[in-house]
Design a protein around this motif. Structure first.
Motif, PDB file in Angstrom:
ATOM      1  N   LYS A  73       9.864   2.257  -7.090  1.00  0.00           N
ATOM      2  CA  LYS A  73      11.125   1.822  -7.707  1.00  0.00           C
ATOM      3  C   LYS A  73      11.076   0.333  -8.054  1.00  0.00           C
ATOM      4  CE  LYS A  73      16.102   1.619  -6.924  1.00  0.00           C
ATOM      5  NZ  LYS A  73      17.187   1.825  -5.974  1.00  0.00           N
ATOM      6  N   LEU A  74      10.483  -0.462  -7.181  1.00  0.00           N
ATOM      7  CA  LEU A  74      10.374  -1.901  -7.422  1.00  0.00           C
ATOM      8  C   LEU A  74       9.474  -2.187  -8.619  1.00  0.00           C
ATOM      9  CD1 LEU A  74       9.980  -3.021  -3.714  1.00  0.00           C
ATOM     10  CD2 LEU A  74      12.038  -3.171  -5.131  1.00  0.00           C
ATOM     11  N   ILE A  75       8.357  -1.494  -8.681  1.00  0.00           N
ATOM     12  CA  ILE A  75       7.425  -1.668  -9.791  1.00  0.00           C
ATOM     13  C   ILE A  75       8.100  -1.285 -11.101  1.00  0.00           C
ATOM     14  CG2 ILE A  75       5.287  -0.767 -10.804  1.00  0.00           C
ATOM     15  CD1 ILE A  75       4.236  -0.610  -7.823  1.00  0.00           C
ATOM     16  N   LYS A  76       8.907  -0.238 -11.049  1.00  0.00           N
ATOM     17  CA  LYS A  76       9.612   0.226 -12.250  1.00  0.00           C
ATOM     18  C   LYS A  76      10.596  -0.828 -12.775  1.00  0.00           C
ATOM     19  CE  LYS A  76      11.880   4.273 -14.122  1.00  0.00           C
ATOM     20  NZ  LYS A  76      12.302   5.641 -13.870  1.00  0.00           N
ATOM     21  N   GLU A  77      11.141  -1.670 -11.889  1.00  0.00           N
ATOM     22  CA  GLU A  77      12.048  -2.743 -12.306  1.00  0.00           C
ATOM     23  C   GLU A  77      11.363  -3.685 -13.282  1.00  0.00           C
ATOM     24  OE1 GLU A  77      13.766  -4.974  -9.079  1.00  0.00           O
ATOM     25  OE2 GLU A  77      14.316  -3.157  -7.996  1.00  0.00           O
ATOM     26  N   GLY A  78      10.080  -3.866 -13.125  1.00  0.00           N
ATOM     27  CA  GLY A  78       9.312  -4.762 -13.981  1.00  0.00           C
ATOM     28  C   GLY A  78       8.900  -6.026 -13.253  1.00  0.00           C
ATOM     29  N   GLN A  79       7.838  -6.620 -13.753  1.00  0.00           N
ATOM     30  CA  GLN A  79       7.249  -7.779 -13.090  1.00  0.00           C
ATOM     31  C   GLN A  79       8.170  -8.994 -13.100  1.00  0.00           C
ATOM     32  OE1 GLN A  79       3.214  -8.404 -14.320  1.00  0.00           O
ATOM     33  NE2 GLN A  79       3.005 -10.317 -13.213  1.00  0.00           N
ATOM     34  N   VAL A  80       8.805  -9.280 -14.226  1.00  0.00           N
ATOM     35  CA  VAL A  80       9.667 -10.463 -14.305  1.00  0.00           C
ATOM     36  C   VAL A  80      10.884 -10.321 -13.391  1.00  0.00           C
ATOM     37  CG1 VAL A  80      11.161 -11.836 -15.818  1.00  0.00           C
ATOM     38  CG2 VAL A  80       8.849 -11.223 -16.567  1.00  0.00           C
ATOM     39  N   PRO A  81      11.650  -9.233 -13.501  1.00  0.00           N
ATOM     40  CA  PRO A  81      12.829  -9.116 -12.626  1.00  0.00           C
ATOM     41  C   PRO A  81      12.470  -9.084 -11.136  1.00  0.00           C
ATOM     42  CG  PRO A  81      12.968  -7.520 -14.412  1.00  0.00           C
ATOM     43  CD  PRO A  81      11.600  -8.125 -14.467  1.00  0.00           C
ATOM     44  N   GLY A 112       0.795  -1.215   0.000  1.00  0.00           N
ATOM     45  CA  GLY A 112       0.000   0.000   0.000  1.00  0.00           C
ATOM     46  C   GLY A 112       0.833   1.271   0.000  1.00  0.00           C
ATOM     47  N   ASP A 113       2.119   1.147   0.261  1.00  0.00           N
ATOM     48  CA  ASP A 113       3.017   2.302   0.267  1.00  0.00           C
ATOM     49  C   ASP A 113       3.543   2.515  -1.155  1.00  0.00           C
ATOM     50  OD1 ASP A 113       5.065   4.166   0.520  1.00  0.00           O
ATOM     51  OD2 ASP A 113       5.897   3.265   2.342  1.00  0.00           O
ATOM     52  N   ALA A 114       2.826   3.335  -1.916  1.00  0.00           N
ATOM     53  CA  ALA A 114       3.155   3.542  -3.332  1.00  0.00           C
ATOM     54  C   ALA A 114       4.563   4.081  -3.521  1.00  0.00           C
ATOM     55  CB  ALA A 114       2.133   4.481  -3.973  1.00  0.00           C
ATOM     56  N   LYS A 115       5.008   4.931  -2.618  1.00  0.00           N
ATOM     57  CA  LYS A 115       6.359   5.495  -2.745  1.00  0.00           C
ATOM     58  C   LYS A 115       7.425   4.405  -2.581  1.00  0.00           C
ATOM     59  CE  LYS A 115       9.379   9.107  -0.975  1.00  0.00           C
ATOM     60  NZ  LYS A 115       9.564  10.171   0.010  1.00  0.00           N
ATOM     61  N   ALA A 116       7.249   3.544  -1.591  1.00  0.00           N
ATOM     62  CA  ALA A 116       8.215   2.472  -1.351  1.00  0.00           C
ATOM     63  C   ALA A 116       8.228   1.456  -2.489  1.00  0.00           C
ATOM     64  CB  ALA A 116       7.900   1.771  -0.027  1.00  0.00           C
ATOM     65  N   TRP A 117       7.101   1.237  -3.117  1.00  0.00           N
ATOM     66  CA  TRP A 117       6.989   0.253  -4.189  1.00  0.00           C
ATOM     67  C   TRP A 117       7.316   0.814  -5.568  1.00  0.00           C
ATOM     68  CZ3 TRP A 117       6.079  -4.974  -4.408  1.00  0.00           C
ATOM     69  CH2 TRP A 117       5.863  -5.605  -3.181  1.00  0.00           C
TER      70      TRP A 117
END
Length: 124
Positions: A52-60, A45-50
């Protein structure tokens, strides 16, 4: 089969052969750390924390998490957790935190597994 029965069977047997939803896997495995941000894990739920991770992409993100990353143990600490169930939990957490990902299909699971295998071979 009723989802509650499936979740109960999954919890009692530890069997990942029973397909469960990403939310159920998150509740059974990931919530222990990701609900409270234990050891620096991004809170769901913490969009800021996620972001960068989301930007990495789903597979990685999925493959690296499955193999263990930073303070997170491989498979979220559940040795019998399948790649598919782990992937669905990652989708659930990411979507609750700003992503718009779909549960992985066979092609994406193949790509996730290939990245997992590549990571394992580079560690040896």
């Amino acid at each position: 089969m009723n989802k509650n029965i499936v979740a109960l069977l999954f919890a009692l047997t530890g069997c990942s052969a029973w397909a469960v939803s990403g939310e159920e896997t998150y509740n059974a495995v990931g919530a222990n750390c990701h609900a409270a941000g234990v050891a620096g894990s991004p809170k769901v739920g913490d969009a800021k924390a996620w972001a960068k991770l989301i930007k990495e992409g789903q597979v990685p993100l999925t493959a690296d998490g499955y193999g263990g990353v930073r303070s997170m143990p491989p498979k979220g600490g559940r040795a019998d957790l399948s790649v598919a169930d782990f992937s669905n939990a990652v989708v659930y957490m990411a979507n609750k935190s700003g992503a718009n990902w779909k549960e992985p299909d066979a092609v994406m699971l193949k790509n996730i597994n290939a990245r997992i295998d590549k990571s394992k071979s580079s560690k040896n």
